[in-house]
Motif scaffolding. Structure first.
Motif, PDB file in Angstrom:
ATOM      1  N   UNK A  89      45.314  36.981  37.448  1.00  0.00           N
ATOM      2  CA  UNK A  89      45.580  37.358  36.058  1.00  0.00           C
ATOM      3  C   UNK A  89      45.196  38.813  35.817  1.00  0.00           C
ATOM      4  N   UNK A  90      45.940  39.458  34.916  1.00  0.00           N
ATOM      5  CA  UNK A  90      45.727  40.859  34.593  1.00  0.00           C
ATOM      6  C   UNK A  90      45.465  41.020  33.098  1.00  0.00           C
ATOM      7  N   UNK A  91      44.558  41.909  32.759  1.00  0.00           N
ATOM      8  CA  UNK A  91      44.245  42.210  31.362  1.00  0.00           C
ATOM      9  C   UNK A  91      44.687  43.634  31.052  1.00  0.00           C
ATOM     10  N   UNK A  92      45.206  43.845  29.843  1.00  0.00           N
ATOM     11  CA  UNK A  92      45.628  45.186  29.447  1.00  0.00           C
ATOM     12  C   UNK A  92      45.612  45.297  27.929  1.00  0.00           C
ATOM     13  N   UNK A  93      45.906  46.495  27.439  1.00  0.00           N
ATOM     14  CA  UNK A  93      45.999  46.749  26.006  1.00  0.00           C
ATOM     15  C   UNK A  93      47.461  46.744  25.603  1.00  0.00           C
ATOM     16  N   UNK A  94      47.751  46.262  24.395  1.00  0.00           N
ATOM     17  CA  UNK A  94      49.110  46.317  23.851  1.00  0.00           C
ATOM     18  C   UNK A  94      49.032  46.738  22.398  1.00  0.00           C
TER      19      UNK A  94
END
Length: 303
Positions: A89-94
């Motif tokens: 799983x990957x986490x990022x900003x949107x």
């Protein structure tokens, strides 16, 4: 599938590419674990061209208003899908604009009996005899893809085969899809409320989009506390697609609004939630008539 109420200004996202069963398990566990106002989950098939072939892979996206505890979220994914997927799983900003676009991307029209729930891109799926309902959920619960929403639509169809309710209430209306469906199916006024202001705005937009303003006017309400919802009582059909805990607490508040012989459609329940919810409503003199299970989500018809 898209379920949950993404927080206003949702700025964090978790993504996972996997197979369909895994995507649905992860999204369902997220929806059950987090409060609707804290996180929203979307699961959809990866598409390279909406009119061409798809990859066969699915995407899970979970949106958060505040920075998520990445270790805890990975732990949830591990429970639902195992170590290998938890590591991927990957986490990022949107930005919120990205959420609106992503949340509706790849969602196909859903058919449940005469109902066809679709976005703008699915209008061609509605044929003669269908009740087409165009929903752009964006920031509100309810595109029609979730098992609980589909179960409620199936129960509305089941009621329609026997009778035509004269007064209907939709508690926790979300995108307004069920209120609109009931209004279009029965041609009756449907009282509708939601605790979240964003949901009410979205529901009112969907009501206008489906030319149902003569029947439905969603209001901001905690439970059934709004005067407009009480003024419409007594009801002979009440719909509540929420979650187990609020449904249990609403039992003594809904019973006085229901006519003798009236019916309740309840959903947002895992199979394990059903005994507790049935117990709460049995204490109010309401009993199970029919049960429907779709993708692990139970929908109950009580009388």
């Amino acid at each position: 599938m898209l379920e949950g109420l993404p927080p206003n200004g949702a700025a964090y996202v978790m993504r996972l590419r996997c197979d369909e069963p895994t995507a649905r398990r992860v999204a369902d566990l997220i929806v059950e674990t987090f409060e609707p106002a804290d996180a929203a989950a979307a699961a959809f098939e990866e598409q390279f061209n909406t009119r061409a072939w798809t990859s066969g892979a699915w995407i899970v996206e979970v949106y958060f208003g505040l920075p998520p505890d990445e270790e805890s979220v990975r732990g949830l994914v591990e429970v639902a899908a195992g170590d290998e997927y938890a590591a991927k799983i990957e986490f990022s900003r949107v930005q919120q604009r990205d959420w609106v676009a992503s949340s509706l991307e790849g969602l196909e029209a859903v058919r449940e009996g005469r109902f066809v729930i679709h976005g703008k891109h699915g209008r061609d799926r509605v044929t003669s005899g269908d009740i087409g309902i165009e929903i752009e959920a964006a920031l509100a619960f309810g595109t029609g893809h979730h098992g609980s929403t589909r179960g409620c639509l199936a129960m509305i169809n089941a009621v329609a085969k026997r009778r035509r309710p004269y007064a209907i209430l939709d508690v926790g209306t979300g995108s307004g899809v069920l209120a609109i469906a009931a209004a279009r199916r029965f041609h009756r006024r449907v009282a509708a409320g939601d605790i979240d202001a964003v949901a009410v705005v979205a529901a009112r937009g969907n009501v206008r989009r489906n030319q149902a303003g003569a029947y439905v006017r969603p209001v901001l309400a905690k439970g059934v506390g709004h005067p407009d919802l009480r003024a419409g009582a007594p009801y002979d059909l009440i719909i509540g697609n929420i979650l187990a805990r609020p449904l249990r607490s609403l039992a003594p508040k809904l019973k006085p609004l229901l006519v003798p012989g009236g019916e309740l459609i309840l959903s947002g329940l895992l199979a394990s939630d059903v005994p507790g919810v049935l117990s709460a409503y049995r204490a109010q003199g309401l009993y199970l008539v029919k049960r429907r299970l779709i993708e692990g989500w139970a929908t109950l018809l009580l009388r």
